[in-house]
Write a protein that holds these residues in place. Structure first.
Motif, PDB file in Angstrom:
ATOM      1  N   GLU A   9     -68.002 135.285 -22.469  1.00 62.81           N
ATOM      2  CA  GLU A   9     -68.341 133.586 -22.566  1.00 62.81           C
ATOM      3  C   GLU A   9     -70.585 133.635 -22.085  1.00 62.81           C
ATOM      4  O   GLU A   9     -71.056 132.587 -21.450  1.00 62.81           O
ATOM      5  CB  GLU A   9     -67.962 133.052 -21.407  1.00 62.81           C
ATOM      6  N   PHE A  10     -71.238 134.645 -22.836  1.00 62.56           N
ATOM      7  CA  PHE A  10     -72.754 133.940 -22.479  1.00 62.56           C
ATOM      8  C   PHE A  10     -72.966 133.461 -23.794  1.00 62.56           C
ATOM      9  O   PHE A  10     -73.786 133.009 -23.783  1.00 62.56           O
ATOM     10  CB  PHE A  10     -73.139 135.746 -22.828  1.00 62.56           C
ATOM     11  N   ALA A  44     -71.773 147.131 -28.569  1.00 58.52           N
ATOM     12  CA  ALA A  44     -71.470 146.099 -27.663  1.00 58.52           C
ATOM     13  C   ALA A  44     -70.392 145.299 -27.665  1.00 58.52           C
ATOM     14  O   ALA A  44     -69.693 145.050 -29.087  1.00 58.52           O
ATOM     15  CB  ALA A  44     -72.544 144.924 -28.410  1.00 58.52           C
ATOM     16  N   LEU A  45     -70.145 144.721 -26.581  1.00 62.50           N
ATOM     17  CA  LEU A  45     -67.958 144.267 -26.502  1.00 62.50           C
ATOM     18  C   LEU A  45     -68.152 142.580 -26.538  1.00 62.50           C
ATOM     19  O   LEU A  45     -69.060 142.332 -25.245  1.00 62.50           O
ATOM     20  CB  LEU A  45     -67.717 145.060 -25.496  1.00 62.50           C
ATOM     21  N   ILE A  46     -68.166 141.728 -27.492  1.00 67.31           N
ATOM     22  CA  ILE A  46     -68.418 140.154 -26.610  1.00 67.31           C
ATOM     23  C   ILE A  46     -67.239 139.315 -26.881  1.00 67.31           C
ATOM     24  O   ILE A  46     -66.547 139.848 -28.084  1.00 67.31           O
ATOM     25  CB  ILE A  46     -69.635 140.056 -27.887  1.00 67.31           C
ATOM     26  N   PHE A  47     -67.144 139.328 -26.160  1.00 68.44           N
ATOM     27  CA  PHE A  47     -65.570 137.927 -25.995  1.00 68.44           C
ATOM     28  C   PHE A  47     -66.440 136.018 -25.683  1.00 68.44           C
ATOM     29  O   PHE A  47     -67.063 136.302 -25.183  1.00 68.44           O
ATOM     30  CB  PHE A  47     -65.024 138.713 -24.655  1.00 68.44           C
ATOM     31  N   ASP A  48     -65.797 135.588 -26.499  1.00 63.59           N
ATOM     32  CA  ASP A  48     -66.071 134.769 -26.771  1.00 63.59           C
ATOM     33  C   ASP A  48     -64.962 133.496 -27.553  1.00 63.59           C
ATOM     34  O   ASP A  48     -63.998 133.584 -28.238  1.00 63.59           O
ATOM     35  CB  ASP A  48     -67.592 133.989 -26.775  1.00 63.59           C
ATOM     36  N   TYR A  49     -65.247 132.221 -27.274  1.00 59.63           N
ATOM     37  CA  TYR A  49     -64.702 131.281 -28.169  1.00 59.63           C
ATOM     38  C   TYR A  49     -65.178 131.010 -29.444  1.00 59.63           C
ATOM     39  O   TYR A  49     -66.576 130.391 -29.606  1.00 59.63           O
ATOM     40  CB  TYR A  49     -63.453 130.157 -27.690  1.00 59.63           C
ATOM     41  N   GLY A  50     -64.760 130.872 -30.620  1.00 62.30           N
ATOM     42  CA  GLY A  50     -65.869 130.636 -31.812  1.00 62.30           C
ATOM     43  C   GLY A  50     -64.608 131.268 -32.894  1.00 62.30           C
ATOM     44  O   GLY A  50     -63.281 131.526 -32.940  1.00 62.30           O
ATOM     45  N   GLY A  51     -65.513 131.723 -33.729  1.00 58.33           N
ATOM     46  CA  GLY A  51     -64.822 131.684 -35.315  1.00 58.33           C
ATOM     47  C   GLY A  51     -66.171 132.920 -35.841  1.00 58.33           C
ATOM     48  O   GLY A  51     -67.282 132.740 -35.761  1.00 58.33           O
ATOM     49  N   TRP A  52     -65.871 133.005 -37.293  1.00 58.68           N
ATOM     50  CA  TRP A  52     -66.007 133.561 -38.576  1.00 58.68           C
ATOM     51  C   TRP A  52     -66.813 132.763 -39.655  1.00 58.68           C
ATOM     52  O   TRP A  52     -66.077 131.516 -39.983  1.00 58.68           O
ATOM     53  CB  TRP A  52     -65.203 134.643 -38.727  1.00 58.68           C
ATOM     54  N   HIS A  53     -68.463 132.425 -39.143  1.00 53.31           N
ATOM     55  CA  HIS A  53     -68.158 131.049 -40.334  1.00 53.31           C
ATOM     56  C   HIS A  53     -68.180 130.112 -39.642  1.00 53.31           C
ATOM     57  O   HIS A  53     -67.235 129.534 -39.820  1.00 53.31           O
ATOM     58  CB  HIS A  53     -67.647 131.537 -41.375  1.00 53.31           C
ATOM     59  N   SER A  54     -68.344 129.254 -39.009  1.00 47.61           N
ATOM     60  CA  SER A  54     -68.888 127.787 -38.019  1.00 47.61           C
ATOM     61  C   SER A  54     -68.663 127.088 -39.398  1.00 47.61           C
ATOM     62  O   SER A  54     -69.665 126.430 -39.661  1.00 47.61           O
ATOM     63  CB  SER A  54     -69.832 127.857 -37.256  1.00 47.61           C
TER      64      SER A  54
END
Ligand code: SAH
Length: 354
Positions: A153-154, A232-242
């Motif tokens: 969540e950065f 790099a391990l990145i967690f967040d909300y969202g998707g592929w292609h906004s």
């Protein structure tokens, strides 16, 4: 009106509308009245909670993933263990505790926390008391050595710009003052070369979002991983292609109007992971994976059962609820995604489909 609402209303009335990105940056990081600059927003008394605050299992699993990738790459020493946007420092504390079991990892790790908020830096220092760590304000300051980086969540906290497609090009969504109050408006339409690629998948009226700070941040991270190894391990909300308007506010765990309480509500936007991956052309982006799937593949159920054996009553119930919250598709399991950026030719790490 919040103090920041008064400041912004006066400024906009005098100098004209500002972009959503400028508004978001002021709301989150204004040195006196910004949301992160002034408070600890996490937990039951705050506005939102995050995966590491929900359960220690999140940080344990993420930490052991990083340690496995470090071992797979020949256990380089020293290496940077970095976290941008560490919140309360809980995730890093859980990573450091879990990786004590991995010989050599803790000795080789140089912990770097990238944090803009002085208030949160203070809380991180308390959480991580007894552990040597360096704080900095930007990933550009990270050392030139192997980099193992985690972010939760950065990227959703980085300011976004919004553009609405129009017959004559794109109109930027702006924050204006109408009748003495902050309100959304639109700029005049103009062609925007950087959005040409979006003409194929949008129609007039559609909104697309860009996050100007994300690509330079990823480029800094990628340069180190490309040159020296790491991940790099990145967690967040969202998707592929906004596509569409994802600008949102949370206040007291409830959705809020993003213009209603500037500086006193958390503002975020969904992360476009495709744009993050595109900013690291020299790395491999593993297939974007739901957080629940990632944690299950890494064995969260076995870990949850081991912890459950020592718990009774309300503690056991909240532990079971935390496991569900992190992994279930109707909770954080599919809304939240996991992106891994790896050196080309690095062995495929656990958690991601080959
Ligand atoms: N990772 C934590 C906190 C997420 S909240 C968790 O999972 O609990 C976002 C974090 O990013 C906060 O620590 C905030 O102060 C920090 N932050 C936001 N914008 C930043 C920026 N531009 N540079 C550095 N840190 C930033």
């Amino acid at each position: 009106m919040t103090p920041l609402a008064e400041i912004l209303t006066q400024r906009i009335a005098k100098a004209g509308p500002i972009s959503v990105a400028e508004y978001m940056a002021e709301c989150l990081l204004h040195p006196e009245h910004g949301y992160y600059a002034t408070r600890d927003p996490f937990g039951a008394g705050g506005d939102f909670t995050t995966a590491p605050e929900i359960s220690q299992m999140f940080g344990e699993i993420a930490g052991l993933w990083l340690a496995q990738v470090w071992l797979d790459q020949g256990a380089p020493a020293p290496f940077t263990l970095a976290e941008p946007g560490p919140g309360r420092g809980t995730l890093m504390a859980d990573i450091l505790r879990a990786t004590r079991a991995v010989p050599g990892f803790r000795d080789a790790a140089r912990v770097h926390l990238v944090e803009a908020s002085p208030t949160l830096r203070g809380i991180q220092r308390e959480t991580l008391a007894g552990c040597e760590a360096t704080w900095c304000g930007s990933v550009a300051e990270l050392p030139d050595q192997p980099l193992f980086l985690i972010a939760n969540e950065f990227f959703d906290a980085l300011p976004i710009r919004q553009f609405q497609r129009d017959a004559g090009g794109w109109r930027e969504r702006q924050v204006a003052v109408i009748g003495g109050r902050l309100a959304f408006g639109l700029s005049d339409p103009a062609p925007i070369a950087a959005l040409d690629a979006r003409l194929a998948d949008t129609r007039p009226g559609d909104i697309v979002e860009t996050c100007p700070q994300a690509a330079p941040i990823i480029a800094e991270i990628a340069a180190r991983i490309e040159a020296h190894g790491g991940a790099a391990l990145i967690f967040d909300y969202g998707g592929w292609h906004s596509l569409g308007d994802t600008f949102q506010a949370l206040r007291g765990h409830e959705p809020d109007d993003p213009l209603a309480h500037p500086g006193a509500a958390d503002l975020t936007a969904h992360v476009d992971f495709e744009a993050l991956a595109a900013a690291a052309p020299g790395l491999t982006a593993l297939p974007l994976t739901g957080q629940g799937m990632f944690l299950e593949r890494l064995g969260i159920t076995a870990r949850a059962q081991a912890l459950a054996a020592k718990l009774r009553g309300p503690a056991l119930e909240s532990h079971i609820a935390a496991h569900r919250r992190l992994t279930h598709p109707q909770e954080m399991g599919t809304l939240f995604k996991t992106l891994a950026l790896m050196p080309i030719n690095a062995p495929t790490p656990p958690g991601f489909a080959p």
